[in-house]
Motif scaffolding. Structure first.
Motif, short mmCIF file in Angstrom:
data_model
loop_
_atom_site.label_atom_id
_atom_site.label_comp_id
_atom_site.label_asym_id
_atom_site.label_seq_id
_atom_site.Cartn_x
_atom_site.Cartn_y
_atom_site.Cartn_z
N UNK A 6 0.86 -1.18 0.00
CA UNK A 6 0.00 0.00 0.00
C UNK A 6 0.89 1.23 0.00
N UNK A 7 0.60 2.15 -0.90
CA UNK A 7 1.31 3.40 -0.95
C UNK A 7 0.35 4.56 -0.79
N UNK A 64 6.47 -12.78 -1.67
CA UNK A 64 6.59 -12.11 -2.97
C UNK A 64 6.54 -10.60 -2.81
N UNK A 65 5.70 -10.10 -1.91
CA UNK A 65 5.62 -8.65 -1.68
C UNK A 65 6.96 -8.12 -1.18
N UNK A 66 7.55 -8.81 -0.21
CA UNK A 66 8.86 -8.38 0.31
C UNK A 66 9.94 -8.47 -0.77
N UNK A 67 9.93 -9.59 -1.49
CA UNK A 67 10.95 -9.78 -2.53
C UNK A 67 10.85 -8.69 -3.59
N UNK A 90 3.73 0.56 2.86
CA UNK A 90 3.78 -0.55 3.80
C UNK A 90 3.24 -1.81 3.15
N UNK A 91 3.65 -2.95 3.71
CA UNK A 91 3.21 -4.26 3.26
C UNK A 91 2.34 -4.86 4.36
#
Length: 113
Positions: A6-7, A64-67, A90-91
């Motif tokens: 989310x941005x 996958x989000x972190x990667x 943030x994720x």
């Protein structure tokens, strides 16, 4: 379990760097299964104050989000955005159950109903 990036962007100064960012971000998402759910839209604020753009990107899982966020390809793009907008990024994990209900949190917290 799905995960989301989310941005929250405000005071965006649109110019050549943002154009480059927009032209290149899609290619950074593809290897990680990322897909835009919300992009470049203004929220209809019902409570609180938010005057900016909201972006939500879905991923198959938090890994996958972190990667994606930590990938060299995306790292190259971050300054193009960050130097031209105030950003909070943030994720977060989505809910695990397909028919999740808010009261499910009570059991997780150990609260007796």
């Amino acid at each position: 379990m799905s995960a989301y990036a989310v941005g929250l962007l405000s005071n965006l100064q649109f110019g050549p760097d943002i154009v480059t960012y927009l032209q290149r971000i899609d290619a950074t998402l593809t290897p990680y299964g990322g897909a835009f759910l919300v992009h470049g839209t203004r929220a209809e604020v019902k409570e609180g104050v938010f005057d900016g753009d909201c972006i939500i990107i879905s991923f198959p899982a938090m890994e996958q989000a972190r990667a994606w966020y930590e990938s060299p390809a995306y790292a190259e793009l971050i300054p193009l955005r960050a130097q031209h907008a105030q950003s909070t990024v943030f994720l977060l994990d989505g809910v695990a159950e397909p028919n999740y209900r808010a009261e499910s949190l009570l059991a997780k917290l150990g609260v007796k109903a």
